[in-house]
Design a protein around this motif. Structure first.
Motif, PDB file in Angstrom:
ATOM      1  N   GLY A  47      64.383  29.000  25.520  1.00  0.00           N
ATOM      2  CA  GLY A  47      65.652  28.700  26.170  1.00  0.00           C
ATOM      3  C   GLY A  47      66.544  27.868  25.275  1.00  0.00           C
ATOM      4  O   GLY A  47      67.742  27.722  25.510  1.00  0.00           O
ATOM      5  N   ARG A  48      65.960  27.324  24.235  1.00  0.00           N
ATOM      6  CA  ARG A  48      66.680  26.620  23.164  1.00  0.00           C
ATOM      7  C   ARG A  48      65.880  26.775  21.885  1.00  0.00           C
ATOM      8  O   ARG A  48      64.666  27.024  21.911  1.00  0.00           O
ATOM      9  N   LEU A  49      66.546  26.636  20.764  1.00  0.00           N
ATOM     10  CA  LEU A  49      65.875  26.721  19.474  1.00  0.00           C
ATOM     11  C   LEU A  49      65.022  25.491  19.256  1.00  0.00           C
ATOM     12  O   LEU A  49      65.470  24.361  19.433  1.00  0.00           O
ATOM     13  N   ARG A  50      63.762  25.703  18.895  1.00  0.00           N
ATOM     14  CA  ARG A  50      62.841  24.609  18.568  1.00  0.00           C
ATOM     15  C   ARG A  50      62.443  24.757  17.109  1.00  0.00           C
ATOM     16  O   ARG A  50      62.020  25.825  16.680  1.00  0.00           O
ATOM     17  N   VAL A  51      62.575  23.680  16.339  1.00  0.00           N
ATOM     18  CA  VAL A  51      62.259  23.687  14.906  1.00  0.00           C
ATOM     19  C   VAL A  51      61.341  22.509  14.618  1.00  0.00           C
ATOM     20  O   VAL A  51      61.568  21.407  15.109  1.00  0.00           O
ATOM     21  N   ALA A  52      60.281  22.745  13.838  1.00  0.00           N
ATOM     22  CA  ALA A  52      59.319  21.675  13.541  1.00  0.00           C
ATOM     23  C   ALA A  52      58.713  21.892  12.165  1.00  0.00           C
ATOM     24  O   ALA A  52      58.769  22.994  11.618  1.00  0.00           O
ATOM     25  N   GLN A  53      58.132  20.850  11.601  1.00  0.00           N
ATOM     26  CA  GLN A  53      57.474  20.980  10.311  1.00  0.00           C
ATOM     27  C   GLN A  53      56.293  21.944  10.435  1.00  0.00           C
ATOM     28  O   GLN A  53      55.705  22.097  11.509  1.00  0.00           O
ATOM     29  N   LEU A  54      55.966  22.598   9.342  1.00  0.00           N
ATOM     30  CA  LEU A  54      54.866  23.558   9.351  1.00  0.00           C
ATOM     31  C   LEU A  54      53.582  22.906   9.859  1.00  0.00           C
ATOM     32  O   LEU A  54      53.246  21.786   9.484  1.00  0.00           O
ATOM     33  N   GLY A  55      52.873  23.636  10.721  1.00  0.00           N
ATOM     34  CA  GLY A  55      51.605  23.148  11.236  1.00  0.00           C
ATOM     35  C   GLY A  55      51.690  22.364  12.519  1.00  0.00           C
ATOM     36  O   GLY A  55      50.667  22.047  13.123  1.00  0.00           O
ATOM     37  N   SER A  56      52.917  22.019  12.958  1.00  0.00           N
ATOM     38  CA  SER A  56      53.049  21.225  14.186  1.00  0.00           C
ATOM     39  C   SER A  56      53.551  22.048  15.363  1.00  0.00           C
ATOM     40  O   SER A  56      53.758  21.508  16.445  1.00  0.00           O
ATOM     41  N   LEU A  57      53.745  23.346  15.157  1.00  0.00           N
ATOM     42  CA  LEU A  57      54.236  24.225  16.213  1.00  0.00           C
ATOM     43  C   LEU A  57      53.542  25.570  16.066  1.00  0.00           C
ATOM     44  O   LEU A  57      53.571  26.169  14.987  1.00  0.00           O
ATOM     45  N   ILE A  58      52.894  26.037  17.125  1.00  0.00           N
ATOM     46  CA  ILE A  58      52.272  27.362  17.093  1.00  0.00           C
ATOM     47  C   ILE A  58      53.275  28.355  17.657  1.00  0.00           C
ATOM     48  O   ILE A  58      53.537  28.385  18.859  1.00  0.00           O
ATOM     49  N   GLU A  59      53.863  29.158  16.793  1.00  0.00           N
ATOM     50  CA  GLU A  59      54.924  30.065  17.186  1.00  0.00           C
ATOM     51  C   GLU A  59      54.370  31.275  17.937  1.00  0.00           C
ATOM     52  O   GLU A  59      53.210  31.631  17.810  1.00  0.00           O
ATOM     53  N   LEU A  98      72.582  34.803  25.086  1.00  0.00           N
ATOM     54  CA  LEU A  98      71.169  35.003  24.766  1.00  0.00           C
ATOM     55  C   LEU A  98      70.293  34.222  25.740  1.00  0.00           C
ATOM     56  O   LEU A  98      69.306  34.759  26.268  1.00  0.00           O
ATOM     57  N   CYS A  99      70.657  32.969  25.991  1.00  0.00           N
ATOM     58  CA  CYS A  99      69.896  32.139  26.914  1.00  0.00           C
ATOM     59  C   CYS A  99      69.933  32.724  28.328  1.00  0.00           C
ATOM     60  O   CYS A  99      68.909  32.761  29.028  1.00  0.00           O
ATOM     61  N   ARG A 100      71.091  33.195  28.762  1.00  0.00           N
ATOM     62  CA  ARG A 100      71.216  33.781  30.101  1.00  0.00           C
ATOM     63  C   ARG A 100      70.311  35.003  30.240  1.00  0.00           C
ATOM     64  O   ARG A 100      69.583  35.148  31.225  1.00  0.00           O
ATOM     65  N   ARG A 101      70.346  35.890  29.219  1.00  0.00           N
ATOM     66  CA  ARG A 101      69.495  37.084  29.254  1.00  0.00           C
ATOM     67  C   ARG A 101      68.023  36.710  29.251  1.00  0.00           C
ATOM     68  O   ARG A 101      67.225  37.296  29.973  1.00  0.00           O
ATOM     69  N   TRP A 102      67.672  35.739  28.421  1.00  0.00           N
ATOM     70  CA  TRP A 102      66.267  35.324  28.325  1.00  0.00           C
ATOM     71  C   TRP A 102      65.783  34.770  29.658  1.00  0.00           C
ATOM     72  O   TRP A 102      64.703  35.138  30.123  1.00  0.00           O
ATOM     73  N   ILE A 130      71.989  32.539  14.956  1.00  0.00           N
ATOM     74  CA  ILE A 130      73.191  32.081  15.661  1.00  0.00           C
ATOM     75  C   ILE A 130      73.503  30.642  15.283  1.00  0.00           C
ATOM     76  O   ILE A 130      74.665  30.263  15.100  1.00  0.00           O
ATOM     77  N   GLU A 131      72.474  29.818  15.142  1.00  0.00           N
ATOM     78  CA  GLU A 131      72.682  28.415  14.795  1.00  0.00           C
ATOM     79  C   GLU A 131      73.130  28.227  13.355  1.00  0.00           C
ATOM     80  O   GLU A 131      74.003  27.396  13.073  1.00  0.00           O
ATOM     81  N   PHE A 132      72.568  29.017  12.421  1.00  0.00           N
ATOM     82  CA  PHE A 132      72.780  28.748  11.000  1.00  0.00           C
ATOM     83  C   PHE A 132      73.983  29.487  10.414  1.00  0.00           C
ATOM     84  O   PHE A 132      74.715  28.928   9.595  1.00  0.00           O
ATOM     85  N   LEU A 133      74.175  30.750  10.791  1.00  0.00           N
ATOM     86  CA  LEU A 133      75.191  31.568  10.120  1.00  0.00           C
ATOM     87  C   LEU A 133      76.607  31.210  10.571  1.00  0.00           C
ATOM     88  O   LEU A 133      76.853  30.949  11.745  1.00  0.00           O
ATOM     89  N   GLU A 134      77.524  31.223   9.600  1.00  0.00           N
ATOM     90  CA  GLU A 134      78.923  30.895   9.846  1.00  0.00           C
ATOM     91  C   GLU A 134      79.822  31.937   9.193  1.00  0.00           C
ATOM     92  O   GLU A 134      79.395  32.657   8.283  1.00  0.00           O
ATOM     93  N   LEU A 178      63.430  37.186  19.195  1.00  0.00           N
ATOM     94  CA  LEU A 178      64.187  36.181  19.946  1.00  0.00           C
ATOM     95  C   LEU A 178      64.413  34.894  19.152  1.00  0.00           C
ATOM     96  O   LEU A 178      65.539  34.392  19.058  1.00  0.00           O
ATOM     97  N   ALA A 179      63.350  34.325  18.574  1.00  0.00           N
ATOM     98  CA  ALA A 179      63.480  33.062  17.844  1.00  0.00           C
ATOM     99  C   ALA A 179      64.356  33.231  16.607  1.00  0.00           C
ATOM    100  O   ALA A 179      65.178  32.366  16.289  1.00  0.00           O
ATOM    101  N   LEU A 180      64.190  34.344  15.899  1.00  0.00           N
ATOM    102  CA  LEU A 180      65.019  34.604  14.720  1.00  0.00           C
ATOM    103  C   LEU A 180      66.474  34.769  15.126  1.00  0.00           C
ATOM    104  O   LEU A 180      67.387  34.285  14.442  1.00  0.00           O
ATOM    105  N   THR A 181      66.728  35.444  16.233  1.00  0.00           N
ATOM    106  CA  THR A 181      68.095  35.604  16.734  1.00  0.00           C
ATOM    107  C   THR A 181      68.729  34.238  16.968  1.00  0.00           C
ATOM    108  O   THR A 181      69.872  33.983  16.545  1.00  0.00           O
TER     109      THR A 181
END
Length: 300
Positions: A266-278, A12-16, A85-89, A78-81
């Motif tokens: 290029g990497r997953l970014r996660v932040a508390q609500l209101g601190s990241l404009i998606e 995914l990162c390579r394609r992006w 990938i990070e969460f599902l097992e 892209l972000a949901l993908t």
């Protein structure tokens, strides 16, 4: 993260990165679908077979919004993908409400494997048969040609034209690109699941403004299974909480859920609500008892 998920993250990162750079290499990477891309430029709508970034075939419609990303790039949302990938097992159970072409359900099927389960809801008559075709290769996946909602019954569904079919739904504005309106079957998530499809680990819900009805119909399931939730809201324009995000938070907070924003660069970014404009409309909620699953990604 298992080896298959790690490979998918790298691909995914390579394609992006390739698509971000553009140029000759990016154009050359699309040579297998150049004839379909030409149809798309000409404004012709045709169902064609493309491939997702991990290699599986997928039927897409030239000129349709979601397909316009999948056909040349192999991915959508892209972000949901990246979050999936990070969460599902392997072995997890996933519910996709508003599956559309089934891209996220296909991704989930690969990530959870044969021992997992993926249940998709897609009531749209012009799309649901293609959802079934795209998921037929995965025995762990099941498609319901029905809507999920607050209670069992029927609801009026607004179907947009094919090019805007991703915007169809119960909450869709009837004045915007409507093909027609008709009744669809409605059930609750919990009422539709078999015993081997519980407990649910992950729910994606994108139903054009009817997300709260789906949550209210799944309140017992949310309390018992505590799945990670990805919910569509309004597109962000500032760091302020959007109306739907505020409504989600007020409903889910008493049940122990914590909301967060996420994006991809290029990497997953996660932040508390209101601190990241998606750059997209989705927000996520994780139960506090499972917050450690994303600890390494959440930046206060």
């Amino acid at each position: 993260m298992n080896s298959a998920a790690a490979w998918m993250e790298e691909e995914l990162c390579r394609r992006w990165r390739l698509n971000q750079r553009g140029g000759l290499l990016a154009r050359a990477s699309r040579w297998r679908v150049v004839h379909w891309l030409l149809l798309q430029r000409l404004g012709w709508h045709r169902w064609v077979k493309g491939r997702v970034f991990w290699g599986d075939p997928i039927y897409v419609l030239t000129g349709e919004g979601v397909s316009r990303g999948i056909l040349p790039f192999g991915y959508a949302e892209l972000a949901l993908t990246a979050l999936m990938i990070e969460f599902l097992e392997p072995g997890m159970r996933v519910v996709d409400v508003g599956a559309h072409l089934g891209y996220e359900a296909m991704l989930a099927s690969v990530l959870v494997g044969r021992d997992g389960r993926v249940v998709s809801f897609e009531p749209q008559e012009q799309i649901a048969d293609w959802t079934v075709k795209n998921l037929r290769q995965f025995p762990q996946a099941r498609v319901l040609k029905a809507a999920a909602g607050q209670s069992k019954g029927k609801a009026e569904f607004t179907q947009c034209d094919m090019a805007r079919s991703a915007f169809s739904g119960e909450g869709t504005d009837s004045e915007k690109g409507v093909g027609r309106r008709y009744e669809v079957e409605v059930t609750t998530i919990g009422g539709a699941l078999a015993s081997d499809e519980r407990p649910v680990d992950f729910i994606k819900c994108d139903v054009e403004g009817s997300e709260m009805a789906v949550l209210r119909g799944a309140i017992d399931l949310l309390r018992e299974d505590k799945p990670l939730l990805v919910l569509e809201a309004e597109m962000p324009s500032s760091s302020k909480l959007r109306p739907r995000v505020r409504e989600f938070t007020e409903f889910l907070d008493p049940m122990g859920y914590r909301g967060f924003s996420f994006d991809y660069d290029g990497r997953l970014r996660v932040a508390q609500l209101g601190s990241l404009i998606e750059g997209h409309a989705n927000v996520a909620f994780i139960h506090r008892s499972k917050a450690q699953r994303l600890t390494n990604f959440i930046h206060e």
